[in-house]
Design an enzyme around this catalytic site. Structure first.
Site, PDB file in Angstrom:
ATOM      1  N   LEU A  57       0.806  -1.217   0.000  1.00  0.00           N
ATOM      2  CA  LEU A  57       0.000   0.000   0.000  1.00  0.00           C
ATOM      3  C   LEU A  57       0.840   1.270   0.000  1.00  0.00           C
ATOM      4  O   LEU A  57       0.385   2.315  -0.432  1.00  0.00           O
ATOM      5  CB  LEU A  57      -0.935   0.003   1.212  1.00  0.00           C
ATOM      6  CG  LEU A  57      -1.943  -1.139   1.269  1.00  0.00           C
ATOM      7  CD1 LEU A  57      -2.691  -1.144   2.588  1.00  0.00           C
ATOM      8  CD2 LEU A  57      -2.924  -1.037   0.112  1.00  0.00           C
TER       9      LEU A  57
ATOM     10  N   GLY B  50       7.563   4.163   3.443  1.00  0.00           N
ATOM     11  CA  GLY B  50       8.173   5.350   4.010  1.00  0.00           C
ATOM     12  C   GLY B  50       9.641   5.116   4.267  1.00  0.00           C
ATOM     13  O   GLY B  50      10.235   4.157   3.771  1.00  0.00           O
TER      14      GLY B  50
ATOM     15  N   TYR C  53      11.238   4.254   7.048  1.00  0.00           N
ATOM     16  CA  TYR C  53      11.535   3.080   7.863  1.00  0.00           C
ATOM     17  C   TYR C  53      10.508   1.963   7.716  1.00  0.00           C
ATOM     18  O   TYR C  53      10.748   0.855   8.177  1.00  0.00           O
ATOM     19  CB  TYR C  53      11.593   3.463   9.349  1.00  0.00           C
ATOM     20  CG  TYR C  53      12.717   4.391   9.696  1.00  0.00           C
ATOM     21  CD1 TYR C  53      14.019   3.920   9.834  1.00  0.00           C
ATOM     22  CD2 TYR C  53      12.483   5.745   9.905  1.00  0.00           C
ATOM     23  CE1 TYR C  53      15.054   4.776  10.165  1.00  0.00           C
ATOM     24  CE2 TYR C  53      13.505   6.608  10.239  1.00  0.00           C
ATOM     25  CZ  TYR C  53      14.798   6.125  10.369  1.00  0.00           C
ATOM     26  OH  TYR C  53      15.819   6.972  10.692  1.00  0.00           O
ATOM     27  N   ALA C  54       9.355   2.257   7.131  1.00  0.00           N
ATOM     28  CA  ALA C  54       8.263   1.281   7.171  1.00  0.00           C
ATOM     29  C   ALA C  54       7.608   1.085   5.813  1.00  0.00           C
ATOM     30  O   ALA C  54       7.612   1.973   4.964  1.00  0.00           O
ATOM     31  CB  ALA C  54       7.215   1.708   8.193  1.00  0.00           C
TER      32      ALA C  54
ATOM     33  N   ASP D 235      -0.405  15.015  15.523  1.00  0.00           N
ATOM     34  CA  ASP D 235      -0.236  14.942  14.070  1.00  0.00           C
ATOM     35  C   ASP D 235      -1.579  14.735  13.380  1.00  0.00           C
ATOM     36  O   ASP D 235      -1.725  13.883  12.501  1.00  0.00           O
ATOM     37  CB  ASP D 235       0.733  13.816  13.705  1.00  0.00           C
ATOM     38  CG  ASP D 235       1.223  13.917  12.258  1.00  0.00           C
ATOM     39  OD1 ASP D 235       1.171  15.030  11.693  1.00  0.00           O
ATOM     40  OD2 ASP D 235       1.640  12.891  11.696  1.00  0.00           O
TER      41      ASP D 235
END
EC number: 2.7.11.22
Length: 496
Positions: free
Chosen positions: A171, A174, A176-177, A286
């Site tokens: 999907l 980023g 780190y992920a 956030d």
């Protein structure tokens, strides 16, 4: 009679001294005498009673079925022999010599019992043979449920294991992920797998640790559910419930015009989830449309707690490099690190405006431009409107023009007077003047939703009420609906 007392006393001494009690399984073993009589010598007063091998027997049963002791009366004569050993008996007394152990039938354990005990989803599918195993030995029901015992039990079911989940589609990715759409073998439901790469030098990113530590304790209908955590040498995978899209995609699919009744439902759910977080002393920090997930039913859930943190005291100093620029309050933009729950409320106001108008309220690309957008609509602050602002070095450096405040209704004509009033109370320069999430959800703007919506338990959806229904959007696009009939999942921001 004196002789009988002597026999009983010696028999008791033999039982105490003949064999100790085994405590290896945590409880004393049950000790009984075999069916045969005691075969002592002719003069029991001169020597200790001897118990033949096999007469003492230990019975160890499972913890879940403690044996029941049943005493059966035996007739004994004056010579110390039972009627089985001697047919003649002059004086008969009853003595509980023979002890037979009777086990209770094993407890029948159901899937519902396990789900309730371990707080599992109702649609969980237990591994084959798991119920039968618990019927024979059920430590999770026989002992207090410690953290370790619960962890072991969940692992046996399949939690905490990568093989329990099937990756379907990638999907997003980023720094780190990587986030995958997946499927759980335990429930057959879709899940979102957030796979965080672990660097050997740095370990798990602090944002991932923060997200896990906060989400595992937040249980609310308007907060995304963390189902599982899988830790391997190379990665940390967070398994979330799967929701169809985020608010940004919902806006796009509606042509940026959301039904105002639905705006009200989404805003109420946002405030409801946020009020719960703030009661738990958790700041999200956030808030933005991309971090608000929505399913087909219209349930809105707060997600991506990577920048969230637990608040200890209201005056604690935090980083001012939080909240995406468009949703960042002016006090934070000007360098303030002294804030509390009010940091989230400015973002709520910006999101409210965006849902009502279809466009972001303050779309700045730099801090200076962001402040310029804010002051152009809300007015350039003065000592009267924002005490102490003229002593802020950054504010003086920018030297903004002296703008006058504009009426918010002129920018958001679809809002009624109650909606404009709520928006004004959210968009206050000083954090201490912003309305709280708890007070905001009780604002007259939400009167049309009725009273019952305020009395729901935290974990109950507002759509459990028959009077609360999402209305059909007039301009909804069908492009987001894949062939399976499920809307596409919008990836949560995975940048750490």
């Amino acid at each position: 009679m004196d002789r009988m007392k002597k026999i009983k006393r010696q028999l008791s001494m033999t039982l105490r001294g003949g064999r100790g009690i085994d405590k290896t399984n945590g409880v004393p073993e049950q000790i009984g005498l075999d069916e045969s009589g005691g075969g002592g010598g002719s003069d029991l007063g001169e020597a200790p009673t001897r118990i033949a091998p096999g007469e003492l027997r230990s019975v160890r049963g499972p913890l879940s079925s403690a044996p029941e002791i049943v005493h059966e009366d035996m007739k004994m004569g004056s010579d110390g022999e039972s009627d089985q050993a001697s047919a003649t008996s002059s004086d008969e007394v009853q003595s509980p010599v023979r002890v037979r152990m009777r086990n209770h039938p094993p407890r029948k354990i159901s899937t519902e019992d396990i789900n309730k005990r371990l707080s599992l989803p109702a649609d969980i599918r237990l591994p084959e043979g798991y119920l039968e195993k618990l019927t024979l030995n059920s430590p999770i029901f026989d002992k207090p449920l410690s953290r370790r015992l619960r962890r072991v039990s969940l692992s046996e079911i399949g939690f905490g294991k990568l093989e329990t989940y099937i990756k379907l589609d990638k999907l997003g990715e980023g720094t780190y992920a990587t986030v995958y759409k997946g499927k759980s073998k335990l429930t057959d439901n879709l899940v979102a797998l957030k796979e965080i790469r672990l660097e050997h030098e740095e370990g798990a990113p602090c944002t991932a640790i923060r997200e896990v530590s906060l989400l595992k304790d937040l249980k609310h209908a308007n907060i995304v559910t963390l189902h599982d955590i899988i830790h391997t040498e190379k990665s940390l995978t967070l398994v979330f419930e799967y929701l169809d899209k985020d608010l940004k995609q919902y806006l796009d699919d509606c042509g940026n015009v959301i039904n105002m009744h639905n705006v009200k439902l989404f805003l109420f759910q946002l405030l409801r989830g946020l009020a719960y977080c703030h009661r738990q002393k958790v700041l999200h920090r956030d808030l933005k449309p991309q971090n608000l997930l929505i399913n087909e039913r219209g349930e809105l859930k707060l997600a991506d707690f990577g920048l969230a943190r637990a608040k200890s005291i209201p005056t604690k100093t935090y980083s001012n490099e939080v909240v995406t620029l468009w949703y960042r309050p002016p006090d934070i933009l000007l360098g303030s690190t002294d804030y509390s729950t009010q940091i989230d409320m400015w973002g709520v106001g910006c999101i409210f405006y965006e849902m009502a108008t279809g466009r972001p309220l303050f779309p700045g690309s730099t801090v200076e431009e962001q402040l310029h957008f804010i002051f152009r609509i809300l007015g350039t602050p003065t000592e009267e409107t924002w005490p102490g602002i003229l002593s802020n070095e950054e504010f003086r450096t920018y030297n903004y023009p002296k703008y006058r405040a504009e009426a918010l209704l002129s920018h958001a004509p679809r809002l009624d007077s109650d909606g404009a009033d709520l928006l004004t109370k959210l968009l206050q320069f000083e954090g201490r003047n912003r309305i709280s999430a708890e007070d905001a959800r009780k604002h007259p703007f939400f009167l049309s939703l009725g009273e019952r919506i305020h009395k729901l338990p935290d974990t109950t959806s507002i759509f459990a009420l028959k009077e609360v229904q999402l209305q059909k959007e007039a301009n909804i696009r069908s492009t987001s609906m894949p062939d399976s009939g499920r809307p596409a999942f919008r990836v949560v921001d995975t940048e750490f």
